[in-house]
Scaffold this motif. Structure first.
Motif, PDB file in Angstrom:
ATOM      1  N   THR A  91      70.080  74.208   5.969  1.00  0.00           N
ATOM      2  CA  THR A  91      71.021  74.558   4.894  1.00  0.00           C
ATOM      3  C   THR A  91      70.346  75.318   3.749  1.00  0.00           C
ATOM      4  OG1 THR A  91      70.659  72.375   3.910  1.00  0.00           O
ATOM      5  CG2 THR A  91      72.555  72.630   5.384  1.00  0.00           C
ATOM      6  N   GLN A  92      69.098  75.695   3.941  1.00  0.00           N
ATOM      7  CA  GLN A  92      68.334  76.472   2.953  1.00  0.00           C
ATOM      8  C   GLN A  92      68.181  75.732   1.621  1.00  0.00           C
ATOM      9  OE1 GLN A  92      70.298  80.328   2.874  1.00  0.00           O
ATOM     10  NE2 GLN A  92      69.312  80.941   4.774  1.00  0.00           N
ATOM     11  N   LEU A  93      68.078  74.405   1.701  1.00  0.00           N
ATOM     12  CA  LEU A  93      67.853  73.585   0.513  1.00  0.00           C
ATOM     13  C   LEU A  93      66.420  73.062   0.428  1.00  0.00           C
ATOM     14  CD1 LEU A  93      71.110  71.404   0.541  1.00  0.00           C
ATOM     15  CD2 LEU A  93      70.599  73.327  -0.988  1.00  0.00           C
ATOM     16  N   PHE A  94      65.633  73.309   1.462  1.00  0.00           N
ATOM     17  CA  PHE A  94      64.319  72.690   1.528  1.00  0.00           C
ATOM     18  C   PHE A  94      63.425  73.087   0.354  1.00  0.00           C
ATOM     19  CE2 PHE A  94      59.890  72.379   2.978  1.00  0.00           C
ATOM     20  CZ  PHE A  94      59.851  71.033   3.317  1.00  0.00           C
ATOM     21  N   GLU A  95      63.442  74.350  -0.026  1.00  0.00           N
ATOM     22  CA  GLU A  95      62.573  74.795  -1.117  1.00  0.00           C
ATOM     23  C   GLU A  95      62.893  74.070  -2.421  1.00  0.00           C
ATOM     24  OE1 GLU A  95      62.563  79.000  -1.552  1.00  0.00           O
ATOM     25  OE2 GLU A  95      61.549  79.367   0.371  1.00  0.00           O
ATOM     26  N   ARG A  96      64.150  73.698  -2.603  1.00  0.00           N
ATOM     27  CA  ARG A  96      64.533  72.986  -3.820  1.00  0.00           C
ATOM     28  C   ARG A  96      63.998  71.547  -3.830  1.00  0.00           C
ATOM     29  NH1 ARG A  96      68.901  76.468  -2.788  1.00  0.00           N
ATOM     30  NH2 ARG A  96      69.818  77.499  -4.623  1.00  0.00           N
ATOM     31  N   PHE A  97      63.765  70.985  -2.650  1.00  0.00           N
ATOM     32  CA  PHE A  97      63.378  69.574  -2.570  1.00  0.00           C
ATOM     33  C   PHE A  97      61.974  69.340  -2.007  1.00  0.00           C
ATOM     34  CE2 PHE A  97      67.949  69.235  -2.971  1.00  0.00           C
ATOM     35  CZ  PHE A  97      68.085  68.145  -3.825  1.00  0.00           C
ATOM     36  N   GLU A  98      61.264  70.377  -1.698  1.00  0.00           N
ATOM     37  CA  GLU A  98      59.916  70.198  -1.156  1.00  0.00           C
ATOM     38  C   GLU A  98      59.055  69.405  -2.141  1.00  0.00           C
ATOM     39  OE1 GLU A  98      56.437  72.796   1.084  1.00  0.00           O
ATOM     40  OE2 GLU A  98      58.032  73.830  -0.039  1.00  0.00           O
ATOM     41  N   GLY A  99      58.431  68.341  -1.662  1.00  0.00           N
ATOM     42  CA  GLY A  99      57.633  67.478  -2.517  1.00  0.00           C
ATOM     43  C   GLY A  99      58.442  66.484  -3.320  1.00  0.00           C
ATOM     44  N   LYS A 100      59.759  66.450  -3.079  1.00  0.00           N
ATOM     45  CA  LYS A 100      60.652  65.560  -3.827  1.00  0.00           C
ATOM     46  C   LYS A 100      61.499  64.705  -2.876  1.00  0.00           C
ATOM     47  CE  LYS A 100      61.225  69.233  -7.296  1.00  0.00           C
ATOM     48  NZ  LYS A 100      62.224  70.084  -8.004  1.00  0.00           N
ATOM     49  N   ILE A 101      60.994  64.446  -1.675  1.00  0.00           N
ATOM     50  CA  ILE A 101      61.757  63.763  -0.633  1.00  0.00           C
ATOM     51  C   ILE A 101      61.223  62.355  -0.430  1.00  0.00           C
ATOM     52  CG2 ILE A 101      62.402  63.785   1.796  1.00  0.00           C
ATOM     53  CD1 ILE A 101      62.074  66.868   1.694  1.00  0.00           C
ATOM     54  N   PHE A 102      62.124  61.375  -0.514  1.00  0.00           N
ATOM     55  CA  PHE A 102      61.765  59.973  -0.291  1.00  0.00           C
ATOM     56  C   PHE A 102      62.697  59.411   0.782  1.00  0.00           C
ATOM     57  CE2 PHE A 102      60.655  61.120  -4.602  1.00  0.00           C
ATOM     58  CZ  PHE A 102      59.354  60.648  -4.716  1.00  0.00           C
ATOM     59  N   THR A 103      62.114  58.868   1.834  1.00  0.00           N
ATOM     60  CA  THR A 103      62.897  58.317   2.934  1.00  0.00           C
ATOM     61  C   THR A 103      62.533  56.857   3.159  1.00  0.00           C
ATOM     62  OG1 THR A 103      61.259  59.293   4.437  1.00  0.00           O
ATOM     63  CG2 THR A 103      63.304  60.514   4.101  1.00  0.00           C
ATOM     64  N   SER A 104      63.418  56.141   3.845  1.00  0.00           N
ATOM     65  CA  SER A 104      63.298  54.685   3.904  1.00  0.00           C
ATOM     66  C   SER A 104      62.098  54.194   4.702  1.00  0.00           C
ATOM     67  CB  SER A 104      64.587  54.073   4.472  1.00  0.00           C
ATOM     68  OG  SER A 104      64.853  54.578   5.764  1.00  0.00           O
ATOM     69  N   ASN A 105      61.439  55.087   5.450  1.00  0.00           N
ATOM     70  CA  ASN A 105      60.210  54.675   6.137  1.00  0.00           C
ATOM     71  C   ASN A 105      59.083  54.353   5.149  1.00  0.00           C
ATOM     72  OD1 ASN A 105      60.178  57.662   5.688  1.00  0.00           O
ATOM     73  ND2 ASN A 105      58.099  57.457   6.513  1.00  0.00           N
ATOM     74  N   LEU A 106      59.280  54.734   3.882  1.00  0.00           N
ATOM     75  CA  LEU A 106      58.263  54.494   2.857  1.00  0.00           C
ATOM     76  C   LEU A 106      58.359  53.106   2.242  1.00  0.00           C
ATOM     77  CD1 LEU A 106      58.559  57.923   0.971  1.00  0.00           C
ATOM     78  CD2 LEU A 106      56.789  57.267   2.624  1.00  0.00           C
TER      79      LEU A 106
END
Length: 217
Positions: A121-136
């Motif tokens: 969806t071409q949103l990755f650049e906006r969130f790169e380094g800002k992603i938190f997922t439940s595996n953490l």
């Protein structure tokens, strides 16, 4: 907006329109195993829950045990379908770009799935380094762990965070974390989100900034 230091977005159903794709796929695979569930029931009872919870609920409500290979099949087919059909939530790019405070993403989905969806969806650049997922964290939503982890990683107190969610499960998690939540009504009706603890609801991402200004000045 002196009382707001961080906005945390859920991903599925808030940033990307993945819910209709994956929900229908899940139901189609279940049907191939002999279990038919109405779409409305599936959304009401299962959407927003982690896979282990869904597995437990299916047994509770239908006395159905998912085959051992179900999740492998579902995950592989989901990635194919999302790569083919996924779109961003309408106007979400503007909602993100209009923000005047830091933001990030907190999702129950796997890191692989989140990266694929954001890139598609071409949103990755906006969130790169800002992603938190439940595996953490120890427990997925509705536990507050992922939201608390994201706030701590950003050095922000929970009471200075606004969460954008589309499910009662996610709202429950954010409220338990001590955060204010706005509910996006793309998946569930507004009242369901308010009952879960959302302080505001909205149906168009273009309205987000106006709601934020009213809430935070």
């Amino acid at each position: 907006m002196k009382d707001l230091k961080l906005v945390i977005f859920d991903c599925d159903g808030v940033l990307v329109d993945s819910e209709p794709i994956t929900n229908q796929l899940f139901l189609d695979i279940l049907k191939s195993y002999g279990l038919s569930i109405p779409h409305e029931e599936f959304v009401a009872k299962y959407v927003g829950s982690g896979m282990s919870v869904v597995k437990s609920l299916l047994y509770t409500h239908h006395h159905f045990t998912l085959p051992d290979d179900f999740f492998g099949i579902f995950n592989a087919l989901s990635l194919e379908a999302l790569q083919r059909d996924l779109k961003p939530i309408p106007n979400v790019e503007k909602a993100i770009d209009d923000l005047t405070v830091p933001y990030c993403l907190a999702s129950n989905s796997s890191p692989e799935k989140v990266r694929l969806m954001l890139k598609k969806t071409q949103l990755f650049e906006r969130f790169e380094g800002k992603i938190f997922t439940s595996n953490l964290v120890a427990a997925p939503k509705p536990a507050p762990d992922i939201y608390l982890h994201a706030a701590q990683a950003n050095g922000v107190s929970p009471d200075k965070v606004l969460v954008i969610e589309d499910t009662h499960i996610g709202i429950t998690a954010a409220v338990a974390a001590g955060m204010q939540v706005f509910g996006y009504t793309g998946t569930f009706p507004a009242q369901r989100l308010i009952d879960a603890g959302a302080s505001n609801t909205f149906s168009d991402m273009r309205d987000l900034m106006g709601l934020m200004k009213k809430a935070y000045g």
